[in-house]
Design a protein around this motif. Structure first.
Motif, PDB file in Angstrom:
ATOM      1  N   PRO A 185     153.811   0.883   6.511  1.00 34.10           N
ATOM      2  CA  PRO A 185     155.246   0.562   6.471  1.00 34.10           C
ATOM      3  C   PRO A 185     156.114   1.781   6.160  1.00 34.10           C
ATOM      4  CG  PRO A 185     153.993  -1.114   5.323  1.00 34.10           C
ATOM      5  CD  PRO A 185     153.038   0.005   5.628  1.00 34.10           C
ATOM      6  N   LEU A 186     155.590   2.714   5.353  1.00 36.09           N
ATOM      7  CA  LEU A 186     156.336   3.943   5.076  1.00 36.09           C
ATOM      8  C   LEU A 186     156.499   4.769   6.348  1.00 36.09           C
ATOM      9  CD1 LEU A 186     154.672   4.983   1.680  1.00 36.09           C
ATOM     10  CD2 LEU A 186     156.806   3.724   2.042  1.00 36.09           C
ATOM     11  N   ARG A 189     159.163   3.114   8.465  1.00 38.05           N
ATOM     12  CA  ARG A 189     160.500   3.415   7.942  1.00 38.05           C
ATOM     13  C   ARG A 189     160.896   4.858   8.254  1.00 38.05           C
ATOM     14  NH1 ARG A 189     159.389   0.170   2.971  1.00 38.05           N
ATOM     15  NH2 ARG A 189     160.707  -1.692   3.080  1.00 38.05           N
ATOM     16  N   HIS A 192     162.007   5.136  11.653  1.00 37.67           N
ATOM     17  CA  HIS A 192     163.116   4.216  11.961  1.00 37.67           C
ATOM     18  C   HIS A 192     162.775   3.308  13.142  1.00 37.67           C
ATOM     19  CE1 HIS A 192     165.595   6.526   9.173  1.00 37.67           C
ATOM     20  NE2 HIS A 192     165.265   7.641   9.836  1.00 37.67           N
ATOM     21  N   ALA A 198     157.871  -1.800  15.219  1.00 35.52           N
ATOM     22  CA  ALA A 198     157.200  -1.753  13.913  1.00 35.52           C
ATOM     23  C   ALA A 198     156.144  -2.841  13.817  1.00 35.52           C
ATOM     24  CB  ALA A 198     158.221  -1.899  12.782  1.00 35.52           C
ATOM     25  N   LEU A 219     158.689  -5.054   5.210  1.00 39.56           N
ATOM     26  CA  LEU A 219     159.825  -4.475   5.923  1.00 39.56           C
ATOM     27  C   LEU A 219     160.928  -5.517   6.092  1.00 39.56           C
ATOM     28  CD1 LEU A 219     157.952  -2.319   8.595  1.00 39.56           C
ATOM     29  CD2 LEU A 219     159.031  -1.559   6.477  1.00 39.56           C
ATOM     30  N   ASN A 220     160.627  -6.582   6.814  1.00 30.72           N
ATOM     31  CA  ASN A 220     161.577  -7.686   6.968  1.00 30.72           C
ATOM     32  C   ASN A 220     160.857  -8.849   7.644  1.00 30.72           C
ATOM     33  OD1 ASN A 220     161.884  -7.224   9.979  1.00 30.72           O
ATOM     34  ND2 ASN A 220     162.746  -5.288   9.198  1.00 30.72           N
ATOM     35  N   THR A 223     159.964  -8.334  11.486  1.00 30.81           N
ATOM     36  CA  THR A 223     158.788  -7.478  11.669  1.00 30.81           C
ATOM     37  C   THR A 223     157.522  -8.218  11.273  1.00 30.81           C
ATOM     38  OG1 THR A 223     160.078  -5.471  11.247  1.00 30.81           O
ATOM     39  CG2 THR A 223     157.697  -5.312  10.969  1.00 30.81           C
TER      40      THR A 223
END
Length: 352
Positions: A185-186, A189, A192, A198, A219-220, A223
């Motif tokens: 996940p990093l 991010r 972007h 993602a 993330l959300n 995703t």
């Protein structure tokens, strides 16, 4: 890791056995649920990823995973509660969303699976591993971690230390998947990546279903949904891979007069039950048969199950056990993991 007792050793059902089973599972389940509630509280009050907090809290309590009072419940949460949580995620997804992934996504996932297994054979040979061991390792990384390792091992020819090597793969791939859950996940991010790409990156690269779900929802929600669908497409490919592997090693098994499957290793269905439940939930939701309150309730139950399962998986993560697995399978799994991540990430970048 605790081994599952053979079915012949399990007592037949009798009055009161349900209560006895509940009493056996309760301590570990309550511990995982307590850690999940603590993670939820911290995330609510201070912000941050709820699932990541649950993972870290679980790792801090790893010593309790070997306690005979809590071990059965922890194993139950890490396996059954996890699968229930993933199955209920289908209530959030429709067939239109799956179709929206497109043929490009399916092609990237299929390429990742086949190339990872193909890479494992020559690299494993250079490390002194047999073809069966290499395929087992490659299949675990390419598809769905421990479940794939157990399913594939059931159709491979018996070799010296087959069971031990399978357990080594299970331990190593689980730890690598946990590391990927935190690191990937990093990367998403940092680059972007939009939710669609993602989700493809996370669902197409992380080994175990639980860690894919955890990484996606860190993330959300969008995703997380996409990553789950992509991952379950990879899980569905397990059936094809097992059939191909069984056919490829059929002559070796017949020559040794062996029966597929290893003593002490649980036989896994080719397609896990939670995938069928997930697909059924998607079908029901796609037909509009789930009213909004029911959908919200199922989503909340799913989320709770996943937080509890992540806490339990954290408690089961043992870096000491990984150190005993030997360096050859570790190097092979790391190489496969890096290859799969690089391949899928490269495709994702080109698709932007």
């Amino acid at each position: 890791m605790a081994s599952t007792p053979p079915s012949s050793a399990r007592p037949a059902w009798r009055p009161g056995s349900g209560a006895a089973c509940l009493a056996r599972l309760w301590p570990g389940f309550a511990l995982a649920a307590l850690l999940a509630m603590a993670a939820t509280f911290v995330a609510t009050v201070h912000g941050g990823p709820q699932l990541l907090y649950a993972l870290f809290f679980g790792i801090a309590m790893h010593h309790l995973s070997s306690d005979p009072r809590s071990q059965p419940g922890i194993d139950f949460c890490a396996r059954n509660v996890l699968r229930l949580g993933v199955a209920l995620l289908g209530a959030r997804i429709t067939a239109a969303q799956i179709a929206g992934l497109g043929w490009t996504t399916a092609a990237v996932v299929a390429l990742g699976v086949t190339s990872t297994i193909a890479l494992a054979v020559p690299v494993g040979r250079r490390l002194g591993l047999t073809g069966a061991q290499s395929v087992l390792s490659g299949g675990a990384v390419a598809i769905c971690g421990a479940s794939a390792a157990l399913a594939i091992s059931a159709v491979l020819p018996r070799e010296k230390d087959s069971d031990r090597f399978t357990l080594m793969v299970v331990v190593t791939v689980t730890v690598m998947s946990t590391i990927a859950m935190v690191a990937y996940p990093l990367v998403a991010r940092l680059l972007h990546l939009p939710p669609g790409l993602a989700g493809l990156f996370l669902g197409g690269t992380i080994h175990d279903v639980a860690q894919v779900v955890g990484a996606g929802y860190m993330l959300n929600h969008e995703t997380g949904d996409i990553a789950t669908v992509v991952k379950l497409f990879r899980v569905a490919l397990l059936t094809v891979v097992v059939i191909v592997v069984s056919a490829a090693f059929k002559r070796a098994k017949q020559g040794n007069g062996e029966v597929a499957g290893g003593a002490g290793l649980a036989r896994e269905p080719l397609v896990p039950w939670f995938l069928w439940v997930f697909m059924a939930m998607v079908a029901v939701n796609s037909l509009g048969l789930l009213v909004a309150p029911a959908q919200q309730t199922l989503s909340a139950v799913s989320r709770g199950c996943l937080v509890i399962a992540i806490a339990a998986l954290g408690m089961k993560t043992s870096f000491a056990a990984l150190a005993k697995a030997g360096w050859q399978p570790m190097v092979l799994i790391v190489a496969e993991t890096v290859w799969l991540a690089g391949l899928v990430l490269g495709c994702v970048v080109m698709m932007r």
